[in-house]
Design a protein around this motif. Sequence first.
Motif, PDB file in Angstrom:
ATOM      1  N   PRO A  28       0.815  -1.230   0.000  1.00 61.60           N
ATOM      2  CA  PRO A  28       0.000   0.000   0.000  1.00 61.60           C
ATOM      3  C   PRO A  28       0.846   1.276   0.000  1.00 61.60           C
ATOM      4  CG  PRO A  28      -0.196  -1.150   2.104  1.00 61.60           C
ATOM      5  CD  PRO A  28       0.520  -2.062   1.174  1.00 61.60           C
ATOM      6  N   LEU A  29       2.046   1.168   0.522  1.00 60.49           N
ATOM      7  CA  LEU A  29       2.920   2.344   0.537  1.00 60.49           C
ATOM      8  C   LEU A  29       3.271   2.775  -0.898  1.00 60.49           C
ATOM      9  CD1 LEU A  29       4.159   4.178   2.666  1.00 60.49           C
ATOM     10  CD2 LEU A  29       6.284   2.862   2.455  1.00 60.49           C
ATOM     11  N   GLN A  30       3.435   1.795  -1.769  1.00 61.80           N
ATOM     12  CA  GLN A  30       3.709   2.106  -3.186  1.00 61.80           C
ATOM     13  C   GLN A  30       2.521   2.852  -3.796  1.00 61.80           C
ATOM     14  OE1 GLN A  30       4.717  -1.340  -5.510  1.00 61.80           O
ATOM     15  NE2 GLN A  30       6.488  -1.868  -4.237  1.00 61.80           N
ATOM     16  N   GLY A  31       1.337   2.337  -3.492  1.00 59.80           N
ATOM     17  CA  GLY A  31       0.120   2.991  -4.002  1.00 59.80           C
ATOM     18  C   GLY A  31      -0.014   4.403  -3.452  1.00 59.80           C
ATOM     19  N   PHE A  32       0.217   4.545  -2.162  1.00 59.95           N
ATOM     20  CA  PHE A  32       0.109   5.859  -1.511  1.00 59.95           C
ATOM     21  C   PHE A  32       1.108   6.844  -2.136  1.00 59.95           C
ATOM     22  CE2 PHE A  32       1.793   8.779   1.691  1.00 59.95           C
ATOM     23  CZ  PHE A  32       0.638   9.451   2.060  1.00 59.95           C
ATOM     24  N   SER A  33       2.365   6.389  -2.285  1.00 57.67           N
ATOM     25  CA  SER A  33       3.400   7.275  -2.830  1.00 57.67           C
ATOM     26  C   SER A  33       3.038   7.684  -4.259  1.00 57.67           C
ATOM     27  CB  SER A  33       4.757   6.566  -2.859  1.00 57.67           C
ATOM     28  OG  SER A  33       5.014   5.982  -1.625  1.00 57.67           O
ATOM     29  N   LEU A  34       2.623   6.696  -5.043  1.00 58.80           N
ATOM     30  CA  LEU A  34       2.310   6.979  -6.447  1.00 58.80           C
ATOM     31  C   LEU A  34       1.188   8.015  -6.562  1.00 58.80           C
ATOM     32  CD1 LEU A  34       2.139   4.664  -9.414  1.00 58.80           C
ATOM     33  CD2 LEU A  34       0.007   5.800  -8.823  1.00 58.80           C
ATOM     34  N   ILE A  35       0.160   7.820  -5.795  1.00 59.89           N
ATOM     35  CA  ILE A  35      -1.009   8.700  -5.918  1.00 59.89           C
ATOM     36  C   ILE A  35      -0.669  10.124  -5.448  1.00 59.89           C
ATOM     37  CG2 ILE A  35      -2.165   8.273  -3.709  1.00 59.89           C
ATOM     38  CD1 ILE A  35      -4.704   7.878  -5.281  1.00 59.89           C
ATOM     39  N   VAL A  36       0.133  10.227  -4.390  1.00 61.55           N
ATOM     40  CA  VAL A  36       0.503  11.556  -3.895  1.00 61.55           C
ATOM     41  C   VAL A  36       1.416  12.257  -4.910  1.00 61.55           C
ATOM     42  CG1 VAL A  36       1.799  12.798  -2.119  1.00 61.55           C
ATOM     43  CG2 VAL A  36       0.189  11.009  -1.455  1.00 61.55           C
ATOM     44  N   VAL A  37       2.409  11.531  -5.420  1.00 55.43           N
ATOM     45  CA  VAL A  37       3.344  12.124  -6.389  1.00 55.43           C
ATOM     46  C   VAL A  37       2.594  12.548  -7.665  1.00 55.43           C
ATOM     47  CG1 VAL A  37       5.320  11.623  -7.901  1.00 55.43           C
ATOM     48  CG2 VAL A  37       5.376  10.952  -5.492  1.00 55.43           C
ATOM     49  N   PHE A  38       1.748  11.664  -8.170  1.00 59.07           N
ATOM     50  CA  PHE A  38       0.978  11.987  -9.386  1.00 59.07           C
ATOM     51  C   PHE A  38       0.094  13.211  -9.148  1.00 59.07           C
ATOM     52  CE2 PHE A  38       0.688   8.154 -12.453  1.00 59.07           C
ATOM     53  CZ  PHE A  38       2.066   7.970 -12.370  1.00 59.07           C
ATOM     54  N   THR A  39      -0.540  13.269  -7.973  1.00 57.73           N
ATOM     55  CA  THR A  39      -1.436  14.401  -7.687  1.00 57.73           C
ATOM     56  C   THR A  39      -0.654  15.710  -7.691  1.00 57.73           C
ATOM     57  OG1 THR A  39      -2.830  12.962  -6.360  1.00 57.73           O
ATOM     58  CG2 THR A  39      -3.149  15.304  -6.053  1.00 57.73           C
ATOM     59  N   VAL A  40       0.508  15.702  -7.059  1.00 56.72           N
ATOM     60  CA  VAL A  40       1.321  16.921  -6.999  1.00 56.72           C
ATOM     61  C   VAL A  40       1.781  17.322  -8.411  1.00 56.72           C
ATOM     62  CG1 VAL A  40       3.509  17.881  -6.170  1.00 56.72           C
ATOM     63  CG2 VAL A  40       2.063  16.549  -4.626  1.00 56.72           C
ATOM     64  N   ILE A  41       2.280  16.351  -9.166  1.00 53.54           N
ATOM     65  CA  ILE A  41       2.800  16.642 -10.514  1.00 53.54           C
ATOM     66  C   ILE A  41       1.685  17.191 -11.420  1.00 53.54           C
ATOM     67  CG2 ILE A  41       3.672  15.578 -12.652  1.00 53.54           C
ATOM     68  CD1 ILE A  41       5.333  13.694 -10.872  1.00 53.54           C
ATOM     69  N   PHE A  42       0.552  16.495 -11.428  1.00 57.45           N
ATOM     70  CA  PHE A  42      -0.504  16.924 -12.348  1.00 57.45           C
ATOM     71  C   PHE A  42      -1.197  18.210 -11.885  1.00 57.45           C
ATOM     72  CE2 PHE A  42      -0.053  12.491 -13.825  1.00 57.45           C
ATOM     73  CZ  PHE A  42       0.215  12.781 -15.159  1.00 57.45           C
ATOM     74  N   PHE A  43      -1.203  18.436 -10.566  1.00 56.26           N
ATOM     75  CA  PHE A  43      -1.734  19.716 -10.074  1.00 56.26           C
ATOM     76  C   PHE A  43      -0.857  20.855 -10.608  1.00 56.26           C
ATOM     77  CE2 PHE A  43      -2.260  23.302  -7.237  1.00 56.26           C
ATOM     78  CZ  PHE A  43      -3.614  23.306  -6.961  1.00 56.26           C
ATOM     79  N   ALA A  44       0.457  20.651 -10.512  1.00 60.27           N
ATOM     80  CA  ALA A  44       1.387  21.678 -10.994  1.00 60.27           C
ATOM     81  C   ALA A  44       1.227  21.878 -12.503  1.00 60.27           C
ATOM     82  CB  ALA A  44       2.820  21.271 -10.661  1.00 60.27           C
ATOM     83  N   LEU A  45       1.048  20.778 -13.227  1.00 60.91           N
ATOM     84  CA  LEU A  45       0.886  20.882 -14.685  1.00 60.91           C
ATOM     85  C   LEU A  45      -0.412  21.632 -15.029  1.00 60.91           C
ATOM     86  CD1 LEU A  45       1.672  20.170 -17.615  1.00 60.91           C
ATOM     87  CD2 LEU A  45       0.457  17.995 -17.323  1.00 60.91           C
ATOM     88  N   ALA A  46      -1.496  21.262 -14.336  1.00 59.92           N
ATOM     89  CA  ALA A  46      -2.780  21.914 -14.601  1.00 59.92           C
ATOM     90  C   ALA A  46      -2.703  23.412 -14.282  1.00 59.92           C
ATOM     91  CB  ALA A  46      -3.890  21.253 -13.777  1.00 59.92           C
ATOM     92  N   TYR A  47      -2.023  23.730 -13.180  1.00 59.53           N
ATOM     93  CA  TYR A  47      -1.857  25.136 -12.798  1.00 59.53           C
ATOM     94  C   TYR A  47      -1.081  25.887 -13.885  1.00 59.53           C
ATOM     95  CZ  TYR A  47      -0.573  29.328 -10.283  1.00 59.53           C
ATOM     96  OH  TYR A  47      -0.402  30.643  -9.935  1.00 59.53           O
ATOM     97  N   TYR A  48      -0.016  25.259 -14.371  1.00 58.62           N
ATOM     98  CA  TYR A  48       0.808  25.873 -15.419  1.00 58.62           C
ATOM     99  C   TYR A  48      -0.033  26.110 -16.692  1.00 58.62           C
ATOM    100  CZ  TYR A  48       4.294  26.140 -19.145  1.00 58.62           C
ATOM    101  OH  TYR A  48       5.014  26.526 -20.250  1.00 58.62           O
ATOM    102  N   LEU A  49      -0.850  25.137 -17.042  1.00 63.76           N
ATOM    103  CA  LEU A  49      -1.676  25.283 -18.253  1.00 63.76           C
ATOM    104  C   LEU A  49      -2.675  26.433 -18.103  1.00 63.76           C
ATOM    105  CD1 LEU A  49      -2.364  21.521 -19.105  1.00 63.76           C
ATOM    106  CD2 LEU A  49      -0.826  23.085 -20.307  1.00 63.76           C
ATOM    107  N   LEU A  50      -3.273  26.524 -16.909  1.00 63.46           N
ATOM    108  CA  LEU A  50      -4.219  27.634 -16.678  1.00 63.46           C
ATOM    109  C   LEU A  50      -3.471  28.967 -16.695  1.00 63.46           C
ATOM    110  CD1 LEU A  50      -6.617  26.408 -13.831  1.00 63.46           C
ATOM    111  CD2 LEU A  50      -7.106  26.624 -16.263  1.00 63.46           C
ATOM    112  N   HIS A  51      -2.298  28.979 -16.096  1.00 60.75           N
ATOM    113  CA  HIS A  51      -1.491  30.198 -16.063  1.00 60.75           C
ATOM    114  C   HIS A  51      -1.133  30.657 -17.480  1.00 60.75           C
ATOM    115  CE1 HIS A  51       1.358  33.135 -14.612  1.00 60.75           C
ATOM    116  NE2 HIS A  51       2.277  32.621 -15.415  1.00 60.75           N
ATOM    117  N   ARG A  52      -0.780  29.709 -18.329  1.00 61.21           N
ATOM    118  CA  ARG A  52      -0.440  30.045 -19.723  1.00 61.21           C
ATOM    119  C   ARG A  52      -1.682  30.385 -20.541  1.00 61.21           C
ATOM    120  NH1 ARG A  52       2.912  26.209 -23.349  1.00 61.21           N
ATOM    121  NH2 ARG A  52       2.141  27.780 -24.747  1.00 61.21           N
ATOM    122  N   GLY A  53      -2.826  29.926 -20.067  1.00 61.56           N
ATOM    123  CA  GLY A  53      -4.063  30.143 -20.820  1.00 61.56           C
ATOM    124  C   GLY A  53      -4.224  29.145 -21.952  1.00 61.56           C
ATOM    125  N   THR A  54      -3.539  28.007 -21.849  1.00 57.42           N
ATOM    126  CA  THR A  54      -3.627  26.974 -22.892  1.00 57.42           C
ATOM    127  C   THR A  54      -5.089  26.558 -23.088  1.00 57.42           C
ATOM    128  OG1 THR A  54      -1.468  26.171 -22.219  1.00 57.42           O
ATOM    129  CG2 THR A  54      -2.775  24.674 -23.583  1.00 57.42           C
TER     130      THR A  54
END
Lengths: 257, 302
Positions: free
Chosen positions: A227-253
Motif C-alpha cells: 500500500p505504501l507504493q500505491g500511496f506514494s504513487l497517488i501523492v506524487v501523481f497528484t502533486v505533478i498533475f496539479f502543478a501541470l494543470a496550474y501551469y496550463l491555466l497560467h499560460r491560458g492553454t
Amino acid sequence: MNNLQGLKTLTVANIRRILRIWIQTIIPPAMTTALYFLIFGQLIGKRIGEMPGYEGLTYMEFMVPGLIMLAVITNSYANVASAFYGAKFQKAIEEILISPMPNWQILIGFVMGGVARGVLVGIVVVVVSLFFTSFAIDNLLLTLFSILITSALFSILGLINGVYAKTFDDVSIVPTFVLTPLIYLGGIFYSIEILGEQWQFLSKLNPILYIVNFFRYAMLGTSEIDPLQGFSLIVVFTVIFFALAYYLLHRGTGIKD
Amino acid sequence: MKALEIKNLTKTYKNNVEALRGIDLSVERGDFFALLGPNGAGKSTTIGIIASLVNKTSGSVSICGTDVDEDFPLAKSKLGVVNQEFNFSQFEKVIDVITAQAGYYGVDFKTATEKAESYLKKLGIWDKRNSIVRELSGGQKRRVMIIKALIHEPELLILDEPTAGVDIELRRSLWDFLIDINKAGTTIILTTHYLEEAENLCRNIAIIDEGQIIENTKMSNLLQQLENQVFSIETNAKLPENFSIEGFDTQVLDENKFTVIVPKDVTINDLFDKSELRTIEVANMKNQTNRLEELFLNLTAK
C-alpha cells in the motif's frame, strides 16, 4: 487574493451542475454497479470462489473496493473534463477569467466539483453494494483519504483533458480508449496473482493497479500490492498533475488566444 | 488617475497576424468613451487583453491606476466587461448566473442577491429571475450580460457592442440606463457599430484601424472636421418653380421638401439670410448627415 468567495462560488456552481443533471451523473453508476454485482457477484462470483491472496473473502467482497474505485475514477474524471470543456464551449469560462479569481482557485474550484461527484457516486456504490453483500471497513480514515485523493487526482486529469479538448469527442476519447482499459485491467475484477509472469509484469506498469490496491488495502486491510507504493504513487501523481494543470491555466492553454 | 491606461500594447497571434501594433490609449475617470473601428481592426483584441481573455504580446494595461500585471486581483476588481457574445451557462437560472458572477468577484451571496434584485428590476427583467437563461429573448440575455458586468460595482465598465441585435425601444432604454450609471461615476468605454449610439452617448472617441489608433480626440472636435452638413427642409407652402438657393447646393425632393448642403465655414444664419428662404415658411428642418459615419468612413478609407 485572500478572498475565498470565488472559490466557494465556483465549487457550489459545479456541485449544482452535478445535482441539476443527476440522471447523467448519479444514476448511471448506481445502475452499472448493481449490474456488476448481480452478474459478476451474484451469478458468476460463486463459481469464481476466492481470489489468490484474499483468502477468507468472497469474490463479491473482493470486488466491492474495485467497483467503488471504478465509479470514483471515471466519474471524477468525466465530471471535470465535461464541466471545463462545457464552460469553454458556452464561453461561460470567460465569467471566471474576467474576474479577479487567481488560477489556483479556478483549478481547485473545478477539482472540488469532481471530488464531490467522486464522493457522491462512491457513497451510491457503497449503498448499492449493501443490497448484495455486507462488509466492514478496516480503516475508515484511510478509506476516506483514498477516495478523496483519488477523485482529486482524476479530477485534475479531467481538467487537463478539458483544457486541451476542442470538441466534445475529445472529452470522451481518453476515458474510452485509455482510462477504461487501464481501470478494467487494473485489478478491479481479479488479483494479478492469477496472471502469468509476463502479464503480471505488464500489469505492474499500470498505475491504476496501485491506486485500486491502495484503496483495497484501506477497505479490506489486505492487498496484493504494497500500500505504501500505491500511496506514494497517488501523492506524487497528484502533486505533478496539479502543478501541470496550474501551469496550463497560467499560460491560458486552450482558453486564451 | 486614469480609468484606463494602455501603453504600447501589441498582439501577434500564433498565425502571425499582427492584431495590435503598439496601441497607446488613456481614458479619463468619469468619461463616456467610444472605441470604434471596422471589423478586424483590433477592438475586440484590445478589450480581450484588458479583460484577460487574450494574452498580450507586449505592453501594459492599467485599470484605475493599478497595473494588471502587478496586482491582478485589485485591477480586475475595478473592471466590468460586457462581451459581444453571450458568455454564460445557457442551462442555469438567471438569478444563479448573476449571483455566481458576483461570487467570482468576491461579493457574498446575500449582497449579490440584493444587488441582482435591484438591477433586474431596473432593467425590467425581474419576472425572469427564475427562468432558464436559454429561454430568454436576445434583448433579455443582453440585459443579463449588463447586470453581470455591473454586479460588483466596477469603476470602469467596458461594453463591446452592447446593443447589437436589440430593438430600438430597448436600445434607447439601455442608453438611458448607461447615461445614469455614467452620471453616478462609472467610467464607460463603448464599442458599437451604431455610430449614432457613439455620437449620442460618448464625449471622447478613439478610432482604431489595422491595429493602430488613428484618431483619439473629443467627439466634438472630430465632428468639427466635417466638411459639410446636409439639411432636409420641409415647407408649409409649395416651393416655387425651379427653386434653388444661391451659393448653396440645393436639391428639390418634392413640392414641399428640399435638401441643402451647408459647408462647415458657413453658419445656419447665413443660410436663412438668403432671400430665397425669407419668402418661404419652413415647417421643419432636419440634419440629415449621419455625421460620425461620414467621418468614420473618411478616416478608415483604404
